[in-house]
Design a protein around this motif. Structure first.
Motif, PDB file in Angstrom:
ATOM      1  N   LEU A 131    -137.859  49.588  27.151  1.00 58.42           N
ATOM      2  CA  LEU A 131    -138.911  49.455  26.144  1.00 58.42           C
ATOM      3  C   LEU A 131    -140.162  48.820  26.734  1.00 58.42           C
ATOM      4  O   LEU A 131    -141.281  49.076  26.255  1.00 58.42           O
ATOM      5  CB  LEU A 131    -138.410  48.620  24.959  1.00 58.42           C
ATOM      6  N   ASN A 132    -139.998  47.991  27.753  1.00 55.37           N
ATOM      7  CA  ASN A 132    -141.138  47.270  28.330  1.00 55.37           C
ATOM      8  C   ASN A 132    -141.726  47.943  29.567  1.00 55.37           C
ATOM      9  O   ASN A 132    -142.750  47.500  30.084  1.00 55.37           O
ATOM     10  CB  ASN A 132    -140.717  45.839  28.707  1.00 55.37           C
ATOM     11  N   CYS A 133    -141.074  49.001  30.054  1.00 49.74           N
ATOM     12  CA  CYS A 133    -141.586  49.615  31.287  1.00 49.74           C
ATOM     13  C   CYS A 133    -142.740  50.575  30.986  1.00 49.74           C
ATOM     14  O   CYS A 133    -142.894  51.051  29.858  1.00 49.74           O
ATOM     15  CB  CYS A 133    -140.463  50.337  32.035  1.00 49.74           C
ATOM     16  N   ASN A 134    -143.517  50.866  32.001  1.00 47.54           N
ATOM     17  CA  ASN A 134    -144.671  51.760  31.884  1.00 47.54           C
ATOM     18  C   ASN A 134    -144.210  53.200  32.026  1.00 47.54           C
ATOM     19  O   ASN A 134    -143.632  53.579  33.039  1.00 47.54           O
ATOM     20  CB  ASN A 134    -145.691  51.414  32.984  1.00 47.54           C
TER      21      ASN A 134
ATOM     22  N   TYR B   4    -134.401  49.949  17.656  1.00 50.86           N
ATOM     23  CA  TYR B   4    -133.476  48.826  17.890  1.00 50.86           C
ATOM     24  C   TYR B   4    -134.145  47.644  18.582  1.00 50.86           C
ATOM     25  O   TYR B   4    -133.464  46.719  19.013  1.00 50.86           O
ATOM     26  CB  TYR B   4    -132.294  49.294  18.746  1.00 50.86           C
ATOM     27  N   GLN B   5    -135.471  47.662  18.670  1.00 50.34           N
ATOM     28  CA  GLN B   5    -136.154  46.631  19.456  1.00 50.34           C
ATOM     29  C   GLN B   5    -135.864  45.221  18.943  1.00 50.34           C
ATOM     30  O   GLN B   5    -135.532  44.325  19.727  1.00 50.34           O
ATOM     31  CB  GLN B   5    -137.659  46.883  19.460  1.00 50.34           C
ATOM     32  N   ALA B   6    -135.958  45.007  17.640  1.00 48.82           N
ATOM     33  CA  ALA B   6    -135.725  43.672  17.077  1.00 48.82           C
ATOM     34  C   ALA B   6    -134.286  43.219  17.312  1.00 48.82           C
ATOM     35  O   ALA B   6    -134.035  42.062  17.686  1.00 48.82           O
ATOM     36  CB  ALA B   6    -136.039  43.675  15.584  1.00 48.82           C
ATOM     37  N   GLU B   7    -133.352  44.142  17.095  1.00 46.38           N
ATOM     38  CA  GLU B   7    -131.941  43.788  17.301  1.00 46.38           C
ATOM     39  C   GLU B   7    -131.643  43.501  18.771  1.00 46.38           C
ATOM     40  O   GLU B   7    -130.877  42.592  19.092  1.00 46.38           O
ATOM     41  CB  GLU B   7    -131.030  44.914  16.802  1.00 46.38           C
ATOM     42  N   LEU B   8    -132.246  44.274  19.677  1.00 50.04           N
ATOM     43  CA  LEU B   8    -132.016  44.042  21.101  1.00 50.04           C
ATOM     44  C   LEU B   8    -132.457  42.639  21.510  1.00 50.04           C
ATOM     45  O   LEU B   8    -131.789  41.976  22.313  1.00 50.04           O
ATOM     46  CB  LEU B   8    -132.758  45.094  21.933  1.00 50.04           C
ATOM     47  N   ILE B   9    -133.562  42.193  20.953  1.00 48.42           N
ATOM     48  CA  ILE B   9    -134.042  40.840  21.257  1.00 48.42           C
ATOM     49  C   ILE B   9    -133.037  39.806  20.757  1.00 48.42           C
ATOM     50  O   ILE B   9    -132.706  38.847  21.459  1.00 48.42           O
ATOM     51  CB  ILE B   9    -135.430  40.603  20.627  1.00 48.42           C
TER      52      ILE B   9
ATOM     53  N   ILE C 207    -138.634  62.125  27.805  1.00 45.82           N
ATOM     54  CA  ILE C 207    -138.368  60.692  27.632  1.00 45.82           C
ATOM     55  C   ILE C 207    -138.388  60.328  26.155  1.00 45.82           C
ATOM     56  O   ILE C 207    -137.520  59.594  25.658  1.00 45.82           O
ATOM     57  CB  ILE C 207    -139.398  59.851  28.416  1.00 45.82           C
ATOM     58  N   ILE C 208    -139.369  60.834  25.446  1.00 46.19           N
ATOM     59  CA  ILE C 208    -139.471  60.540  24.015  1.00 46.19           C
ATOM     60  C   ILE C 208    -138.289  61.144  23.259  1.00 46.19           C
ATOM     61  O   ILE C 208    -137.702  60.501  22.374  1.00 46.19           O
ATOM     62  CB  ILE C 208    -140.806  61.068  23.460  1.00 46.19           C
ATOM     63  N   ASP C 209    -137.907  62.372  23.618  1.00 45.06           N
ATOM     64  CA  ASP C 209    -136.796  63.036  22.933  1.00 45.06           C
ATOM     65  C   ASP C 209    -135.471  62.324  23.174  1.00 45.06           C
ATOM     66  O   ASP C 209    -134.664  62.174  22.249  1.00 45.06           O
ATOM     67  CB  ASP C 209    -136.681  64.492  23.406  1.00 45.06           C
ATOM     68  N   LYS C 210    -135.220  61.903  24.423  1.00 48.71           N
ATOM     69  CA  LYS C 210    -133.914  61.341  24.782  1.00 48.71           C
ATOM     70  C   LYS C 210    -133.819  59.836  24.593  1.00 48.71           C
ATOM     71  O   LYS C 210    -132.718  59.301  24.375  1.00 48.71           O
ATOM     72  CB  LYS C 210    -133.591  61.666  26.248  1.00 48.71           C
ATOM     73  N   LEU C 211    -134.964  59.127  24.673  1.00 44.87           N
ATOM     74  CA  LEU C 211    -134.916  57.664  24.636  1.00 44.87           C
ATOM     75  C   LEU C 211    -135.780  57.040  23.539  1.00 44.87           C
ATOM     76  O   LEU C 211    -135.808  55.819  23.407  1.00 44.87           O
ATOM     77  CB  LEU C 211    -135.350  57.103  25.999  1.00 44.87           C
ATOM     78  N   GLY C 212    -136.461  57.878  22.771  1.00 47.05           N
ATOM     79  CA  GLY C 212    -137.328  57.346  21.724  1.00 47.05           C
ATOM     80  C   GLY C 212    -136.598  56.552  20.665  1.00 47.05           C
ATOM     81  O   GLY C 212    -137.179  55.667  20.014  1.00 47.05           O
TER      82      GLY C 212
END
Length: 414
Positions: free
Chosen positions: A224-227, A257-262, A247-252
């Protein structure tokens, strides 16, 4: 023993160096000869009389292979050595810091049987002042039965297992985490045969999966944080716009889940902070204060219950420690020894218990010339064979050979 090389590998290595360096050895030891040597030295260590002390710390666990038998392994280190050598160095236990006090093959692991084995070991080496183990049902019952006759004994729940159980309790009932795990599995299957395979989530363990969940949370947060431009540059000879779409299709889905991952990451950091502290410094009456000073700041209202469970573990495990003493908090060393043993046993024709168990004894030894000489003069391979026959009986491989040798090969008549 140091490198985990196979018996045949040792034979070939000695042969290689003999040819290169002109060692002029009359005969290269065969792999069977090397196996016999190690068996004799391992049995010597298992039977060697250990020092009788009143400050032993027992580290206990089971290992198992195919078949119904389990092996109860009891390692020991003195509390004096722990406080004078290990804790001042700020490190965990190494294999050679401990001694093998018991290696008991058991058909039944009922608590009463475990207690009996502990009594037998105590009669040989002395009463322990602490036992460190996980809370497996049979093992815990056996230790508590033993504890009834030794009320001053401290029974410490291994911190690694305790923190894994805490994470399991929190995440097993978390629907979001379970759906995250499912999507990771699907994502790995979709990416593993593509140019984006290097972005696949790490493989999850089939067992003990809550021991290292940070592998998944770190993977998610890092992605999520990479360029995304950096990612596209890493995929050579491809259209950047096509790669971006993939990338968007497979990892979007990770964005959801960003909040939960934190939050999950913060939970693992809390547990690892405690583990690092008590594995290096031991556990004592100051452990809770030390943990509160070292833990990272958590947003108010979040994870307070989880944090309190960690506090409760420290309070419970340190409550019986008196006189400013420091004790052991982890059984990692025995898990490490089991891992080394399984490196060797995995190469056997069948994953059954047998002579390879003696590699557990060997891993704790300081193999000096005089010790090896004394062991080989004391124990013959006949002694090893007698021990194997008494403890294990006929091996699975031997049984299969006996069975198949009776079959008549009639393929030529077909």
């Amino acid at each position: 023993m140091k490198c985990g090389i196979s018996f045949r590998g040792v034979e070939k290595t000695v042969e290689l160096f003999n040819n290169i360096n002109n060692l002029e050895l009359d005969k290269i030891p065969s792999f069977t000869c090397i196996r016999k040597w190690l068996g004799r030295i391992g049995l010597y260590e298992m039977n060697r009389e250990k020092e009788y002390r009143n400050d032993w710390i027992f580290i206990i666990d089971f290992t198992l292979e195919l078949g119904k038998q389990k092996v109860l392994v009891v390692l020991g280190i003195s509390q004096q050595q722990l406080e004078s050598e290990i804790i001042p160095d700020g490190r965990g236990l190494h294999h050679k810091d401990v001694e093998l006090l018991g290696l008991e093959i058991m058909d039944s692991t009922k608590g009463e049987n475990i207690k009996q084995k502990l009594d037998e070991i105590t009669s040989r080496v002395g009463k322990p002042i602490q036992i460190v183990a996980d809370h497996g049902s049979d093992l815990a019952r056996g230790i508590k039965l033993y504890q009834q006759e030794h009320e001053d004994l401290i029974y410490t729940h291994d911190v690694t297992h305790a923190m894994a159980l805490l994470l399991k309790h929190e995440l097993n009932s978390d629907d979001r985490y379970q759906s995250f795990i499912q999507k990771c599995n699907m994502c790995r299957q979709q990416l593993q045969q593509t140019e984006l395979s290097f972005l696949s989530p790490p493989t999850q363990r089939s067992q003990c999966r809550y021991f290292n969940i940070e592998r998944l949370t770190d993977w998610g947060l890092n992605l999520l944080n990479c360029n995304i431009d950096t990612v596209t540059k890493l995929v050579r000879n491809s259209d950047p716009s096509v790669i971006n779409k993939k990338i968007i299709d497979k990892l979007g889905w990770l964005v959801d889940y960003q909040a939960e991952l934190i939050r999950w990451n913060q939970m693992t950091v809390l547990t690892r902070t405690l583990e690092t502290q008590v594995k290096k410094l031991g556990i004592n009456q100051q452990s809770l204060t030390c943990f509160k000073e070292n833990e990272f700041d958590i947003p108010k209202g979040e994870l307070l219950d989880f944090q309190q469970h960690i506090y409760d573990y420290i309070i419970t495990q340190s409550s019986h420690i008196k006189n400013e003493k420091t004790f052991l908090s982890t059984s990692d060393v025995i898990e490490s020894l089991f891992g080394k043993y399984k490196q060797f046993s995995a190469r056997a024709p069948f994953k059954e218990m047998g002579q390879m168990l003696l590699t557990i004894c060997l891993s704790t030894m300081n193999l000096t010339n005089s010790l090896v000489k004394n062991a080989l003069e004391t124990i013959s391979f006949t002694d090893v064979e007698i021990w194997l026959a008494e403890v294990f009986g006929q091996s699975m491989l031997s049984k299969r050979k006996t069975l198949f040798s009776d079959l008549v090969d009639d393929t030529e008549t077909v």
